[in-house]
Design a protein around this motif. Sequence first.
Motif, PDB file in Angstrom:
ATOM      1  N   LEU A  30      -4.128 -11.408   1.464  1.00  0.00           N
ATOM      2  CA  LEU A  30      -3.270 -10.225   1.411  1.00  0.00           C
ATOM      3  C   LEU A  30      -1.899 -10.557   1.959  1.00  0.00           C
ATOM      4  O   LEU A  30      -0.868 -10.262   1.334  1.00  0.00           O
ATOM      5  CB  LEU A  30      -3.920  -9.111   2.234  1.00  0.00           C
ATOM      6  N   ILE A  31      -1.889 -11.201   3.117  1.00  0.00           N
ATOM      7  CA  ILE A  31      -0.612 -11.515   3.751  1.00  0.00           C
ATOM      8  C   ILE A  31       0.157 -12.528   2.914  1.00  0.00           C
ATOM      9  O   ILE A  31       1.369 -12.405   2.730  1.00  0.00           O
ATOM     10  CB  ILE A  31      -0.850 -11.995   5.198  1.00  0.00           C
ATOM     11  N   PHE A  32      -0.563 -13.505   2.366  1.00  0.00           N
ATOM     12  CA  PHE A  32       0.115 -14.490   1.525  1.00  0.00           C
ATOM     13  C   PHE A  32       0.826 -13.810   0.355  1.00  0.00           C
ATOM     14  O   PHE A  32       1.989 -14.069   0.075  1.00  0.00           O
ATOM     15  CB  PHE A  32      -0.896 -15.519   1.006  1.00  0.00           C
ATOM     16  N   PHE A  33       0.115 -12.887  -0.294  1.00  0.00           N
ATOM     17  CA  PHE A  33       0.738 -12.229  -1.440  1.00  0.00           C
ATOM     18  C   PHE A  33       1.866 -11.288  -1.022  1.00  0.00           C
ATOM     19  O   PHE A  33       2.870 -11.178  -1.698  1.00  0.00           O
ATOM     20  CB  PHE A  33      -0.316 -11.481  -2.264  1.00  0.00           C
ATOM     21  N   MET A  34       1.684 -10.629   0.129  1.00  0.00           N
ATOM     22  CA  MET A  34       2.745  -9.744   0.616  1.00  0.00           C
ATOM     23  C   MET A  34       4.029 -10.510   0.864  1.00  0.00           C
ATOM     24  O   MET A  34       5.123 -10.056   0.547  1.00  0.00           O
ATOM     25  CB  MET A  34       2.322  -9.071   1.922  1.00  0.00           C
ATOM     26  N   VAL A  35       3.856 -11.695   1.471  1.00  0.00           N
ATOM     27  CA  VAL A  35       5.036 -12.471   1.831  1.00  0.00           C
ATOM     28  C   VAL A  35       5.677 -13.096   0.600  1.00  0.00           C
ATOM     29  O   VAL A  35       6.891 -13.157   0.465  1.00  0.00           O
ATOM     30  CB  VAL A  35       4.660 -13.543   2.879  1.00  0.00           C
ATOM     31  N   SER A  36       4.847 -13.537  -0.331  1.00  0.00           N
ATOM     32  CA  SER A  36       5.409 -14.285  -1.466  1.00  0.00           C
ATOM     33  C   SER A  36       5.878 -13.386  -2.598  1.00  0.00           C
ATOM     34  O   SER A  36       6.604 -13.830  -3.477  1.00  0.00           O
ATOM     35  CB  SER A  36       4.371 -15.288  -1.986  1.00  0.00           C
ATOM     36  N   THR A  37       5.473 -12.109  -2.600  1.00  0.00           N
ATOM     37  CA  THR A  37       5.865 -11.239  -3.711  1.00  0.00           C
ATOM     38  C   THR A  37       7.318 -10.792  -3.557  1.00  0.00           C
ATOM     39  O   THR A  37       7.722 -10.332  -2.504  1.00  0.00           O
ATOM     40  CB  THR A  37       4.973  -9.989  -3.768  1.00  0.00           C
ATOM     41  N   VAL A  38       8.051 -10.948  -4.596  1.00  0.00           N
ATOM     42  CA  VAL A  38       9.404 -10.420  -4.632  1.00  0.00           C
ATOM     43  C   VAL A  38       9.409  -9.298  -5.656  1.00  0.00           C
ATOM     44  O   VAL A  38       8.914  -9.469  -6.765  1.00  0.00           O
ATOM     45  CB  VAL A  38      10.410 -11.508  -5.044  1.00  0.00           C
ATOM     46  N   LEU A  39       9.917  -8.145  -5.240  1.00  0.00           N
ATOM     47  CA  LEU A  39       9.981  -7.037  -6.196  1.00  0.00           C
ATOM     48  C   LEU A  39      10.898  -7.424  -7.345  1.00  0.00           C
ATOM     49  O   LEU A  39      11.963  -7.988  -7.141  1.00  0.00           O
ATOM     50  CB  LEU A  39      10.503  -5.780  -5.501  1.00  0.00           C
ATOM     51  N   ARG A  40      10.462  -7.106  -8.539  1.00  0.00           N
ATOM     52  CA  ARG A  40      11.202  -7.508  -9.723  1.00  0.00           C
ATOM     53  C   ARG A  40      12.589  -6.880  -9.740  1.00  0.00           C
ATOM     54  O   ARG A  40      12.757  -5.680  -9.595  1.00  0.00           O
ATOM     55  CB  ARG A  40      10.452  -7.076 -10.973  1.00  0.00           C
ATOM     56  N   GLU A  41      13.548  -7.689  -9.909  1.00  0.00           N
ATOM     57  CA  GLU A  41      14.905  -7.181 -10.027  1.00  0.00           C
ATOM     58  C   GLU A  41      15.570  -7.874 -11.208  1.00  0.00           C
ATOM     59  O   GLU A  41      15.320  -9.049 -11.444  1.00  0.00           O
ATOM     60  CB  GLU A  41      15.700  -7.455  -8.755  1.00  0.00           C
ATOM     61  N   THR A  42      16.392  -7.115 -11.890  1.00  0.00           N
ATOM     62  CA  THR A  42      17.079  -7.730 -13.009  1.00  0.00           C
ATOM     63  C   THR A  42      18.085  -8.740 -12.464  1.00  0.00           C
ATOM     64  O   THR A  42      18.726  -8.483 -11.442  1.00  0.00           O
ATOM     65  CB  THR A  42      17.826  -6.672 -13.821  1.00  0.00           C
ATOM     66  N   ASP A  43      18.175  -9.876 -13.132  1.00  0.00           N
ATOM     67  CA  ASP A  43      19.174 -10.828 -12.648  1.00  0.00           C
ATOM     68  C   ASP A  43      20.528 -10.420 -13.206  1.00  0.00           C
ATOM     69  O   ASP A  43      20.713 -10.202 -14.398  1.00  0.00           O
ATOM     70  CB  ASP A  43      18.809 -12.285 -12.976  1.00  0.00           C
ATOM     71  N   LEU A  44      21.433 -10.260 -12.285  1.00  0.00           N
ATOM     72  CA  LEU A  44      22.731  -9.710 -12.635  1.00  0.00           C
ATOM     73  C   LEU A  44      23.647 -10.794 -13.181  1.00  0.00           C
ATOM     74  O   LEU A  44      23.758 -11.865 -12.603  1.00  0.00           O
ATOM     75  CB  LEU A  44      23.366  -9.064 -11.408  1.00  0.00           C
ATOM     76  N   LYS A  45      24.276 -10.460 -14.271  1.00  0.00           N
ATOM     77  CA  LYS A  45      25.260 -11.374 -14.834  1.00  0.00           C
ATOM     78  C   LYS A  45      26.658 -10.972 -14.416  1.00  0.00           C
ATOM     79  O   LYS A  45      27.605 -11.716 -14.598  1.00  0.00           O
ATOM     80  CB  LYS A  45      25.160 -11.396 -16.361  1.00  0.00           C
ATOM     81  N   VAL A  46      26.758  -9.760 -13.891  1.00  0.00           N
ATOM     82  CA  VAL A  46      28.057  -9.314 -13.400  1.00  0.00           C
ATOM     83  C   VAL A  46      27.975  -9.104 -11.905  1.00  0.00           C
ATOM     84  O   VAL A  46      26.924  -8.808 -11.363  1.00  0.00           O
ATOM     85  CB  VAL A  46      28.524  -8.006 -14.095  1.00  0.00           C
ATOM     86  N   GLN A  47      29.115  -9.292 -11.278  1.00  0.00           N
ATOM     87  CA  GLN A  47      29.152  -9.133  -9.833  1.00  0.00           C
ATOM     88  C   GLN A  47      29.483  -7.687  -9.513  1.00  0.00           C
ATOM     89  O   GLN A  47      30.450  -7.138 -10.040  1.00  0.00           O
ATOM     90  CB  GLN A  47      30.222 -10.064  -9.282  1.00  0.00           C
ATOM     91  N   THR A  48      28.665  -7.043  -8.701  1.00  0.00           N
ATOM     92  CA  THR A  48      28.966  -5.663  -8.345  1.00  0.00           C
ATOM     93  C   THR A  48      28.961  -5.525  -6.839  1.00  0.00           C
ATOM     94  O   THR A  48      27.920  -5.532  -6.205  1.00  0.00           O
ATOM     95  CB  THR A  48      27.939  -4.687  -8.933  1.00  0.00           C
TER      96      THR A  48
END
Lengths: 151, 201
Positions: A30-48
């Motif tokens: 559980l802890i391994f997955f909690m630590v290694s999971t990154v919430l999905r985020e769109t990779d930004l091509k523009v700087q905001t």
Amino acid sequence: MPSSHFQKRSANTEPGFTTASLPDIVFMLLIFFMVSTVLRETDLKVQTQLPSAEALTKIDQKRLISAVHIGPIKQGEKKGQTAVQIDDALIENTSAIRNIMYGKLQEQPKLIVSMKVDRESQMKIVNEVQQELREAGTLRINYSSTREGPR
Amino acid sequence: MPGLLDKRREGRDDVEIPTASMADIAFLLLIFFLVTTTINVDTGIGMTLPPKLDQEQQPPPVKERNLFKILVNSQGDVLIEGELASLNQIRDRVKEQVLNYGENPDLSESPDKSVVSIKTDAQTPYRIYVQALDEVMMGYRDIYDSVARSGQTQTGERVLEQTYPSYQEYRTGLEPEEEDKIREAIPRNISIAEPDLGDEG
């Protein structure tokens, strides 16, 4: 007497393995997955770099949000040019926005468009996008901004 | 002393790391991560765009006195009702305008008729536009806060059954379907002026 010796031994040994450490293993996983999971985020091509503001409201329902990013392109040939990004793609022509947003509105009638606009972008492009949003009928928008820090 | 020797040997066989506390350690770690993880919430200034108008349809007429015009140019200079002003004046001027109740003939007739219009140049940086909008929002928030604290509008009209320490507090206590009575009494009419056509470059 080999048979009696054998019998005695098997009677003393408990079959099966200890299950006492199973919770620990589960916890570790559980802890391994909690630590290694990154919430999905769109990779930004523009700087905001978002502007800061005081009168902020929170959007609690994340699934209602659809983000529109406006800012200078990070890299590539057109680096530095202001562009619009929706989901994962850069929008070449702003008039395409109305179709994209209309489609999204059909899926989620309570859609909130989160405008993530770079602080130095010009209002011209923001206005263009807003006119497109009006065409699409996605009228609830949110100018994404960060809390005003001490100045 | 064969007995002592035996005992030692036996003891050595039993040596093990005690694992009973492992579950506790795991729990502590779990709780630590639960507490420290923050899922970033989207914050921003909420707005509702005006619906699309038909080609022939004219925008609804607004009386000059009810319209509060803010113009922001690309340098961050502000014109309020045609006079040069600064960004941090907007807040108080908005309050004055909205809570006029027909007193001053140049300002609004009533809060629900009052419209704040923000207009920008094509070159205005977004940052300055947000600042101006933020000031207008803060002006309204101040008004809402005072209504929430007293439970009545500035004219003495009862809006809420009880009082709240702030508007934010009142909002969080609302059911999702429940009407926001403060905003009903004093609607936030903000118009983002359409950019001038043919104003290119």
